[in-house]
Design an enzyme around this catalytic site. Structure first.
Site, PDB file in Angstrom:
ATOM      1  N   ARG A  76      -8.029-148.343 152.514  1.00 32.48           N
ATOM      2  CA  ARG A  76      -7.920-147.097 151.731  1.00 32.48           C
ATOM      3  C   ARG A  76      -8.727-147.237 150.449  1.00 32.48           C
ATOM      4  O   ARG A  76      -9.362-146.302 149.980  1.00 32.48           O
ATOM      5  CB  ARG A  76      -6.451-146.769 151.417  1.00 32.48           C
ATOM      6  N   TYR A 128     -16.223-120.938 149.359  1.00 33.91           N
ATOM      7  CA  TYR A 128     -15.586-121.203 150.653  1.00 33.91           C
ATOM      8  C   TYR A 128     -14.104-120.799 150.590  1.00 33.91           C
ATOM      9  O   TYR A 128     -13.412-121.111 149.613  1.00 33.91           O
ATOM     10  CB  TYR A 128     -15.740-122.697 150.975  1.00 33.91           C
ATOM     11  N   ASP A 200     -20.621-127.193 145.162  1.00 38.26           N
ATOM     12  CA  ASP A 200     -20.454-127.408 146.598  1.00 38.26           C
ATOM     13  C   ASP A 200     -21.829-127.170 147.227  1.00 38.26           C
ATOM     14  O   ASP A 200     -22.310-126.039 147.288  1.00 38.26           O
ATOM     15  CB  ASP A 200     -19.402-126.431 147.140  1.00 38.26           C
ATOM     16  N   LYS A 225     -20.461-130.232 158.338  1.00 43.82           N
ATOM     17  CA  LYS A 225     -21.492-129.247 158.629  1.00 43.82           C
ATOM     18  C   LYS A 225     -22.831-129.961 158.858  1.00 43.82           C
ATOM     19  O   LYS A 225     -22.934-130.762 159.743  1.00 43.82           O
ATOM     20  CB  LYS A 225     -21.550-128.227 157.496  1.00 43.82           C
TER      21      LYS A 225
HETATM   22  C1  LIG Z   1     -16.527-126.063 155.688  1.00 49.28           C
HETATM   23  C2  LIG Z   1     -16.716-125.991 154.230  1.00 49.28           C
HETATM   24  C3  LIG Z   1     -15.836-126.635 153.360  1.00 49.28           C
HETATM   25  C4  LIG Z   1     -14.614-127.378 153.834  1.00 49.28           C
HETATM   26  O1  LIG Z   1     -14.947-128.504 154.587  1.00 49.28           O
HETATM   27  P1  LIG Z   1     -14.022-129.149 155.723  1.00 49.28           P
HETATM   28  O2  LIG Z   1     -14.797-130.335 156.169  1.00 49.28           O
HETATM   29  O3  LIG Z   1     -13.826-128.107 156.777  1.00 49.28           O
HETATM   30  O4  LIG Z   1     -12.728-129.503 155.076  1.00 49.28           O
HETATM   31  C5  LIG Z   1     -16.113-126.559 152.000  1.00 49.28           C
HETATM   32  N1  LIG Z   1     -17.175-125.881 151.531  1.00 49.28           N
HETATM   33  C6  LIG Z   1     -18.032-125.240 152.340  1.00 49.28           C
HETATM   34  C7  LIG Z   1     -19.190-124.502 151.766  1.00 49.28           C
HETATM   35  C8  LIG Z   1     -17.830-125.271 153.720  1.00 49.28           C
HETATM   36  O5  LIG Z   1     -18.679-124.618 154.526  1.00 49.28           O
END
Ligand SMILES: *Cc1c(COP(=O)(O)O)cnc(C)c1O
Length: 407
Positions: A76, A128, A200, A225
């Site tokens: 961890r 998001y 982000d 993604k």
């Molecule tokens: C999918 C997404 C998230 C969240 O990510 P997860 O891996 O699904 O928890 C955060 N920000 C953006 C822009 C996303 O497309």
């Protein structure tokens, strides 16, 4: 003469390799190579020469000396496979330290976890949906105050500033309407007012946009993604610009413990190696599709930073190296949107984006289902809106099937 020269070249090369690869952390040789080459660095295992980072499937590590200090003692707190990924993302984003989490949301939640009760944050409006939800439910209960504004206009960010504002949370292009925020302007404002700026960067990836280079403090990714890229892993990442912020995030990563397992980390490391070629191909297809949708009479609007009419395009072009592989469009009626989503064969109607497959998502029922309907309506996230993430299929096949699905 020539032989001698060659010999000394070999000598210099091995010295450089020794210095660079083996002694200096990846972050410090950042400036020596192009992005595409950096993507391939994560394979180097100095111990064995393995070209793929070993999966350290272990929870704990034998202590060499009970009075000594060792880098790894419990997974961890740290794991060699995870370290390879954390170093790699820090290198790609040009930051000082990377952190891996069990999901993009775990990354976002853990980064928010460096704030405290009573702190106020300013966020972009159409971030998001999951980020919106965690801020306005869980973190709200813990006393975090949040104001969402249209960050396309810096005046709105300025107007939202309070004495207790501690952070600015941005996403550009935004989700799902691809709205553009001027990163330099916003980040400078944050710095002048002692706010931590968080971006982000999931939609762009470090290949196309590197917010830390523009002065942002922390970058977050859903590596689920584009970075992972194959619809086979859930994982999140964060990178800090300073050691000071790294020292604030590490205790949350270790204490909160939302860390990924080594198998998922390995899949992400493998995905990253092909990021550039995947992104190049998907971006090209996204451009073709965006132009095609713009010409269809059943289509009300198309949102893509690569289109000449896109609001904020000039700013986007200034801060990013490409328009990316995500676009959105609006059909004329809700029925048309449903018909489109229910009649896909190559592209998939699904949650998520940034995969080898083209993914068509329906924000009102998927990513933004967590947003109250009046709020969604106000932001233009209507039941006619479809978000498309271009994959690696032949664009001609996609156009043929979209043509049929729109009929
Ligand atoms: C999918 C997404 C998230 C969240 O990510 P997860 O891996 O699904 O928890 C955060 N920000 C953006 C822009 C996303 O497309």
């Amino acid at each position: 003469m020539r032989k001698k020269q060659e010999k000394s070249n070999v000598y210099i090369r091995s010295l450089v390799k020794l210095l660079i690869i083996d002694f200096i952390t990846p972050v410090s040789y950042n400036n020596y190579m192009k992005f595409g080459t950096k993507l391939l660095l994560n394979g180097h295992d100095p111990q064995t020469g393995a070209l793929s980072t070993p999966i350290y499937q272990c929870s704990t590590y034998a202590w060499k000396d009970i009075n000594g200090k060792q880098e790894f003692d419990y997974s961890r707190s740290g794991n060699p496979t995870r370290k390879a990924l954390e170093d790699e993302i820090a290198l790609l984003e040009n930051g000082v330290a990377g952190f891996a989490f069990a999901s993009g949301m775990a990354a976002t939640s853990s980064v928010l976890g460096i704030l405290q009760s009573g702190d106020h944050i300013i966020t972009a409006q159409d971030i998001y949906g999951g980020s919106y939800r965690i801020m306005n439910t869980f973190y709200k209960r813990w006393g975090l105050l949040c104001t969402a504004v249209d960050t396309q206009d810096i005046a709105n960010i300025k107007a939202a500033l309070r004495p207790n504002t501690k952070a600015l949370f941005l996403e550009t292009p935004s989700n799902p309407l691809l709205k553009i925020t001027d990163l330099s302007t916003a980040v400078n404002f944050a710095r002048e007012n002692n706010l931590i700026s968080v971006v982000d960067n999931t939609f762009m990836t470090p290949y196309l946009q590197r917010p830390l280079e523009l002065g942002a403090d922390i970058v977050i990714h859903s590596a689920t993604k584009f970075l992972g890229g194959h619809s086979d892993v859930i994982l999140g990442l964060a990178v800090t610009r300073t050691d000071e912020l790294a020292k604030r995030i590490y205790p949350v990563q270790n204490g909160f413990g939302a860390v990924p397992g080594p198998q998922d980390i390995w899949l992400t490391l493998r995905g990253i190696k092909t990021l550039k070629v995947r992104m190049d191909a998907s971006q090209k297809t996204a451009g073709i599709l965006a132009r095609w949708f713009s010409e269809q009479k059943n289509i009300e609007a198309v949102y893509y930073p690569g289109l000449s009419g896109h609001e904020g395009k000039v700013i986007h072009d200034k801060q990013a190296d490409g328009a990316g592989a995500v676009l959105s469009f609006k059909t004329k009626t809700e029925e048309q949107a449903h018909h489109f989503l229910n009649n896909l064969r190559y592209a998939k109607s699904a949650v998520s984006l940034g995969a080898v497959e083209t993914i068509a998502s329906y924000p009102v029922k998927m990513s933004h289902a967590g947003m109250p309907p009046p709020e969604r309506q106000r932001l233009g996230i209507t039941p006619t809106l479809i978000r498309l993430s271009a994959g690696l299929e032949d664009p001609q096949d996609l156009i043929e099937e979209f043509e049929a699905a729109l009929r």
